[in-house]
Design an enzyme around this catalytic site. Sequence first.
Site, short mmCIF file in Angstrom:
data_model
loop_
_atom_site.label_atom_id
_atom_site.label_comp_id
_atom_site.label_asym_id
_atom_site.label_seq_id
_atom_site.Cartn_x
_atom_site.Cartn_y
_atom_site.Cartn_z
CB SER A 50 46.69 104.22 109.43
OG SER A 50 46.61 105.21 110.43
CG ASP A 84 45.50 101.68 105.57
OD1 ASP A 84 45.75 101.11 104.48
OD2 ASP A 84 44.91 102.76 105.65
CG ASP A 106 52.55 103.85 101.45
OD1 ASP A 106 53.09 103.94 100.33
OD2 ASP A 106 51.90 104.77 101.97
CG HIS A 188 44.18 109.26 101.74
ND1 HIS A 188 45.48 108.81 101.80
CD2 HIS A 188 43.43 108.15 101.52
CE1 HIS A 188 45.51 107.50 101.63
NE2 HIS A 188 44.27 107.08 101.48
CB VAL A 239 35.44 104.54 104.78
CG1 VAL A 239 34.73 105.77 105.35
CG2 VAL A 239 34.82 104.13 103.45
#
Length: 297
Positions: A50, A84, A106, A188, A239
């Site tokens: 991420s 991510d 995003d 989350h 996950v």
Amino acid sequence: MPLASTGELVTRAAAARSAVASFNIITLEHVEAVVAGAESVNAPVVLQVSENAVGFHRGRLLPLARAAVAAAESATVPVALHLDHVRSETLLRQAPEAGFSSVMYDASRLPYEANLAATRAAVRWAHARGLWIEAELGRIGGKDGRDGPAGPPPDAHAPGARTDPDEARAFVAGSGVDALAVAVGSAHAMTTRTAALDHTLLRRLSGVLDVPLVLHGSSGVPDGELAAAVAGGIAKVNVGTALNIAMTAAIREFLGAHPEAVDPRRYLAAGREAMAGTVAAFVRVLAPGAAGGPASA
């Protein structure tokens, strides 16, 4: 084996009515645990980095990415790399050279039209370089459970937030994304597995969208809910927190039993082993044909 493609893994999973487990990695121990867990059940897996994890590593993507590439290439199961929750254009542009085959772009903090425009531009750039692109509507994962500020859509995983099927269909068509993360009741950073998903909505979304669906915030979703989500059309399951819970608990237990320990290899090994077990358990739920799963029991 060579790096796998996230898009190919997810597409195959969708066709088989299963899902690819995608785990967020932070340390080398995370990388090794995810690969070991996937190998133990003979199933493909996605390693996710991420933007927050890159920030933890002082803004440097390559050290963790290169470790992940090396682990993937020595794995006995297909392993893909996914970047991510990317908001930084600079980070997005590092993805191809760093070994990533996919990016979750995003722009969900923007109002709908701005999100659509930014995502469309990112898709054009990414597709020209062979990247598979995931996106979302609204902000997935409100770690504090709150809605966003006035203007942007509410946090996609705040209590009660849901993805609108008509808006989702228009967004996918207008942006050209390859997969869409949908808000159907997960969140989350959950530390208890108590989330209840909206399976009726999920079936509606699956019926109107022609791209694979992704579930974020899956650490807080019980096994039965996850299995039902896969049956309802989810093809990629993210996950993260569950790994950190397993690692932290194992390290605490080890240090409690061995207060004299100062060698990090001893307690990190315990954390790594615990994470590998968590990985295997999730994969068995999402891909029933995995070793030890319902189809092979």
